[in-house]
Design a protein around this motif. Structure first.
Motif, PDB file in Angstrom:
ATOM      1  N   ALA A   1       0.792  -1.077  -0.114  1.00  0.00           N
ATOM      2  CA  ALA A   1       0.052   0.128   0.122  1.00  0.00           C
ATOM      3  C   ALA A   1       0.904   1.367   0.122  1.00  0.00           C
TER       4      ALA A   1
ATOM      5  N   CYS B   1       0.619   5.817   0.186  1.00  0.00           N
ATOM      6  CA  CYS B   1      -0.338   7.128   0.483  1.00  0.00           C
ATOM      7  C   CYS B   1       0.441   8.327   0.704  1.00  0.00           C
TER       8      CYS B   1
ATOM      9  N   THR C   1      -4.559  -4.044   6.328  1.00  0.00           N
ATOM     10  CA  THR C   1      -4.582  -2.824   5.349  1.00  0.00           C
ATOM     11  C   THR C   1      -5.690  -1.640   5.802  1.00  0.00           C
TER      12      THR C   1
ATOM     13  N   GLN D   1      -5.205   1.890   6.915  1.00  0.00           N
ATOM     14  CA  GLN D   1      -5.910   2.938   5.991  1.00  0.00           C
ATOM     15  C   GLN D   1      -6.937   3.970   7.003  1.00  0.00           C
TER      16      GLN D   1
ATOM     17  N   SER E   1      -5.968   7.965   7.475  1.00  0.00           N
ATOM     18  CA  SER E   1      -6.973   8.917   7.357  1.00  0.00           C
ATOM     19  C   SER E   1      -7.094   9.905   8.630  1.00  0.00           C
TER      20      SER E   1
ATOM     21  N   PHE F   1      -4.714   6.736  -0.691  1.00  0.00           N
ATOM     22  CA  PHE F   1      -4.339   5.538  -0.137  1.00  0.00           C
ATOM     23  C   PHE F   1      -4.736   4.449  -1.152  1.00  0.00           C
TER      24      PHE F   1
END
Length: 328
Positions: free
Chosen positions: A87, A89, A154, A158, A162, A169
């Motif tokens: 991932a 972001c 995950t 996430q 946030s 993301f």
């Protein structure tokens, strides 16, 4: 990439997976070493744990060739994970990114990698690869385990992202997509030279307790951004370890001195936070001048006595690791 197993043992180094699996210190069961007098020593058995005598294995790991030559290494094997998710972001500031890395580690999630790239490093990736990635501080994660567990991790991260101003993301499970995402981290150093192909790079390597990482990076980033040199930040954020690639013109002495000044600033800042002048790269000759401040004279005198006992003629990598005013 390109490192040797023996060399990695000698420098007690590591990489992006250390946050999950530990450094070389944690992954070596025993060594075979040739000492200065020609004796061949095996440092331990193959047992998973042992309380038998001095820990000679870890004495040699990180000794940088000053106590003996490593000729054989018995490594601990790790099972390849069943499933992984990668991932990425973005964040408005590098402190936000560092805070998320810390929050993720404190959450108890067993991530296998947490890597941070600042906006200058992302710009270098764009230039080198013809990409159009948002030029913002970026975090990269890898979650491993079963498919269900990887997905659960995950989603938790996430949510953390946030809560810390994170955006964009995205995550990937396809092998090619994951490889493409990690490519920008693996090729980070070479991407930097796309910005200034004729320049040289000085690479810093400081490490602090994880709770101090956000402050260290923030203070360093202010200094780096104010410098006339091009500087990128790359961090093993899950370990509290970060590197800076400082590009400078080798034909200009003032550039070299500025690079040295920036490196010195980061080392002293890390030491003020009970950190270290090198998390991975070792001492060699370049960082001997910081050892006394980091470890104290007593520790260096003890190292000297070990060195003299094992190598009385100083033939094993002389002039490395131990400061000359302490050693000989």
């Amino acid at each position: 990439p390109g490192a040797t197993i023996g060399g990695m043992c000698a420098t007690r180094c590591s990489g992006s997976l250390a946050v999950r699996y530990g450094t070389m210190r944690d992954n070596v069961i025993n060594l075979k070493v040739v000492l200065a007098n020609g004796d061949v020593v095996k440092t331990a058995s193959r047992a998973r744990k042992s309380a038998a005598g001095y820990d000679l294995t870890r004495l040699i790991i990180g000794s940088e060739g000053t106590l003996g030559i490593i000729t054989e290494v018995t490594l601990r094997l790790q099972k390849i994970p069943q499933h992984s998710v990668v991932a990425t972001c973005n964040f408005p500031t590098i402190k936000d990114a560092a805070d998320v890395a810390i929050a993720t580690m404190l959450s108890g999630i067993q991530v296998s990698r947490v890597e941070l790239l600042d906006e200058v490093q992302v710009r270098a990736v764009n230039i080198a690869n013809g990409k159009n990635l948002p030029e913002l501080p970026t975090l990269m994660f890898e979650f491993i385990g079963t498919q269900a567990y990887s997905h659960e991790q995950t989603l938790i991260v996430q949510k953390i992202v946030s809560e810390h101003n994170g955006t964009d993301f995205i995550f990937a499970e396809d092998p090619e997509a994951k490889k493409e995402l990690w490519k920008m981290r693996k090729e980070a150093l070479w991407a930097c030279f796309a910005m200034e192909p004729s320049f040289e790079a000085m690479i810093s390597d400081v490490c602090v307790p994880l709770s101090c990482l956000a402050e260290l990076i923030s203070r360093s980033k202010k200094e780096l951004d104010a410098s006339p040199l091009i500087c990128t930040v790359i961090a093993h954020a899950g370990d509290g370890n970060f590197h800076t690639v400082i590009l400078f013109d080798p034909s200009k002495e003032e550039d070299r001195q500025e690079a040295e000044r920036l490196n010195r600033f980061m080392v002293h800042t890390a030491l003020s936070m009970e950190g270290t002048c090198t998390g991975e790269h070792g001492i060699g000759t370049g960082k001997m001048k910081y050892l006394e401040k980091e470890l104290g004279t007593g520790a260096l005198e003890t190292m000297k006595r070990i060195k003299v006992a094992l190598d009385p003629n100083n033939i094993m990598n002389p002039g490395k690791l131990i400061p000359p005013h302490i050693c000989f």
